[in-house]
Design a protein around this motif. Structure first.
Motif, PDB file in Angstrom:
ATOM      1  N   UNK A  85      83.831 -24.483  38.214  1.00 17.91           N
ATOM      2  CA  UNK A  85      84.539 -23.575  37.302  1.00 17.91           C
ATOM      3  C   UNK A  85      85.963 -23.284  37.780  1.00 17.91           C
ATOM      4  N   UNK A  86      86.782 -22.893  36.846  1.00 13.93           N
ATOM      5  CA  UNK A  86      88.101 -22.374  37.206  1.00 13.93           C
ATOM      6  C   UNK A  86      87.907 -20.960  37.745  1.00 13.93           C
ATOM      7  N   UNK A  87      88.874 -20.420  38.468  1.00 10.27           N
ATOM      8  CA  UNK A  87      88.733 -19.039  38.938  1.00 10.27           C
ATOM      9  C   UNK A  87      88.479 -18.050  37.798  1.00 10.27           C
ATOM     10  N   UNK A  88      89.034 -18.356  36.622  1.00  8.27           N
ATOM     11  CA  UNK A  88      88.851 -17.447  35.483  1.00  8.27           C
ATOM     12  C   UNK A  88      87.421 -17.453  34.946  1.00  8.27           C
ATOM     13  N   UNK A  89      86.710 -18.546  35.159  1.00  6.24           N
ATOM     14  CA  UNK A  89      85.357 -18.666  34.594  1.00  6.24           C
ATOM     15  C   UNK A  89      84.259 -18.603  35.650  1.00  6.24           C
ATOM     16  N   UNK A  90      84.631 -18.427  36.915  1.00  2.00           N
ATOM     17  CA  UNK A  90      83.640 -18.438  37.997  1.00  2.00           C
ATOM     18  C   UNK A  90      82.613 -17.321  37.832  1.00  2.00           C
ATOM     19  N   UNK A  91      83.064 -16.132  37.444  1.00  2.00           N
ATOM     20  CA  UNK A  91      82.138 -15.015  37.290  1.00  2.00           C
ATOM     21  C   UNK A  91      81.132 -15.272  36.174  1.00  2.00           C
ATOM     22  N   UNK A  92      81.580 -15.932  35.113  1.00  2.00           N
ATOM     23  CA  UNK A  92      80.673 -16.249  34.014  1.00  2.00           C
ATOM     24  C   UNK A  92      79.570 -17.197  34.468  1.00  2.00           C
ATOM     25  N   UNK A  93      79.892 -18.116  35.362  1.00  2.00           N
ATOM     26  CA  UNK A  93      78.884 -19.031  35.909  1.00  2.00           C
ATOM     27  C   UNK A  93      77.845 -18.245  36.700  1.00  2.00           C
ATOM     28  N   UNK A  94      78.304 -17.280  37.482  1.00  2.00           N
ATOM     29  CA  UNK A  94      77.376 -16.450  38.254  1.00  2.00           C
ATOM     30  C   UNK A  94      76.496 -15.611  37.339  1.00  2.00           C
ATOM     31  N   UNK A  95      77.092 -15.055  36.303  1.00  2.00           N
ATOM     32  CA  UNK A  95      76.350 -14.184  35.386  1.00  2.00           C
ATOM     33  C   UNK A  95      75.304 -14.942  34.583  1.00  2.00           C
ATOM     34  N   UNK A  96      75.532 -16.258  34.379  1.00  2.00           N
ATOM     35  CA  UNK A  96      74.618 -17.050  33.556  1.00  2.00           C
ATOM     36  C   UNK A  96      73.349 -17.444  34.303  1.00  2.00           C
ATOM     37  N   UNK A  97      73.347 -17.291  35.633  1.00  2.00           N
ATOM     38  CA  UNK A  97      72.171 -17.674  36.424  1.00  2.00           C
ATOM     39  C   UNK A  97      70.991 -16.758  36.098  1.00  2.00           C
TER      40      UNK A  97
END
Length: 291
Positions: A85-97
């Motif tokens: 992920x880009x830094x802008x989308x990294x949190x969304x990747x974590x939240x989707x787990x």
């Protein structure tokens, strides 16, 4: 209109002219038959198994001609994952787990988001190399045209207002080039072999970020070509020594005798865009005038 009597001009109509004339044909059972189509306009004919050698040639030739016309002398090729992920989308990747295993994987992917920024930064640096005295460009950024690290590479060139190349491949699932690829330099391939050839025909250096099967395929083919002397050495830079030495035991390959110790000098580990660019500068001496 006066007749063109220039001696150097072909006396035959151009193919596009004949293609236009063919459209004006009177409709008859003969002209409506596929047999009557001009061969180069007959898609069904071109897609026959027997025409594979012709399709190979076309897929080799089309990007080659268009890159020549764009005055792209050489490229900085950037390989890497389509999943980081880009830094802008990294949190969304974590939240989707949703499970502990998914969370562990998401954390490792999010930790690699810094390499999105390094790829973008490296592309910005390379895009600042000025054209040569003939107006040709060197170290033009080239990626696989997809998301993640590939997007970061094209995005960095776009940050500088410079063109960049994207070499996409047709896949069964829907996909599209990332929005930062220069539209007129966005190519689509059917054959993986021809796509990989175009990555290397103009490659002046190759920088590889963490990635999966596709990244491994492209990287190890390049290492093999240099190891066997099929192409001249170029700088090969691997980002994240921690990643590469975890997923590939290079030392064990030496210990097992299947590669030599000197083969480990074919590539360099780095962490930052500046380190990578210094290795490229040291290899060529002065990339501001790479010819």
């Amino acid at each position: 209109m006066a007749e063109d009597k220039q001696p150097h001009r072909s006396r035959f109509h151009k193919a596009k002219d004949d293609a236009h004339f063919a459209k004006q044909a009177v409709s008859t059972p003969q002209t409506q038959s596929p047999a009557y189509r001009l061969a180069f306009q007959d898609t069904e004919f071109l897609l026959r198994e027997d025409l594979r050698p012709v399709r190979f040639q076309l897929e080799l030739l089309k990007p080659e001609l268009m890159l020549d016309e764009a005055k792209i002398e050489s490229m900085l090729v950037i390989y890497g994952s389509a999943r980081i992920p880009s830094p802008e989308t990294a949190q969304a990747v974590l939240d989707a787990a949703r499970t502990p295993e998914e969370s562990r994987i998401a954390e490792r992917l999010a930790a690699k988001a810094k390499y999105y920024e390094e790829a973008r930064k490296l592309a910005r640096i390379a895009s600042q190399v000025p054209p040569d005295k003939n107006g040709c460009r060197n170290f033009v950024v080239c990626s696989g045209g997809g998301p993640s690290i590939m997007e970061a590479a094209n995005r960095g060139a776009d940050d500088e207002g410079k063109e960049s190349v994207g070499l996409n491949i047709v896949l069964p699932h829907e996909q599209a080039p990332n929005r930062y690829v220069t539209p007129d330099l966005s190519f689509q391939f059917h054959y993986f072999a021809l796509r990989k050839m175009h990555f290397l025909l103009r490659a002046r250096a190759v920088c590889v970020f963490p990635g999966g099967f596709g990244t491994f395929d492209e990287t190890f083919e390049l290492l093999t070509l240099i190891q066997t002397g099929k192409i001249k050495p170029i700088p090969i830079v691997l980002f994240s020594e921690e990643f590469w030495t975890r997923v590939v035991n290079f030392g064990a390959l030496v210990e097992e005798g299947v590669i030599s110790a000197r083969d480990l000098s074919l590539f360099h580990f780095v962490e930052t865009a500046e380190e990578a660019w210094k290795i490229i500068q040291d290899f060529y001496g002065n990339v501001q005038d790479p010819n």
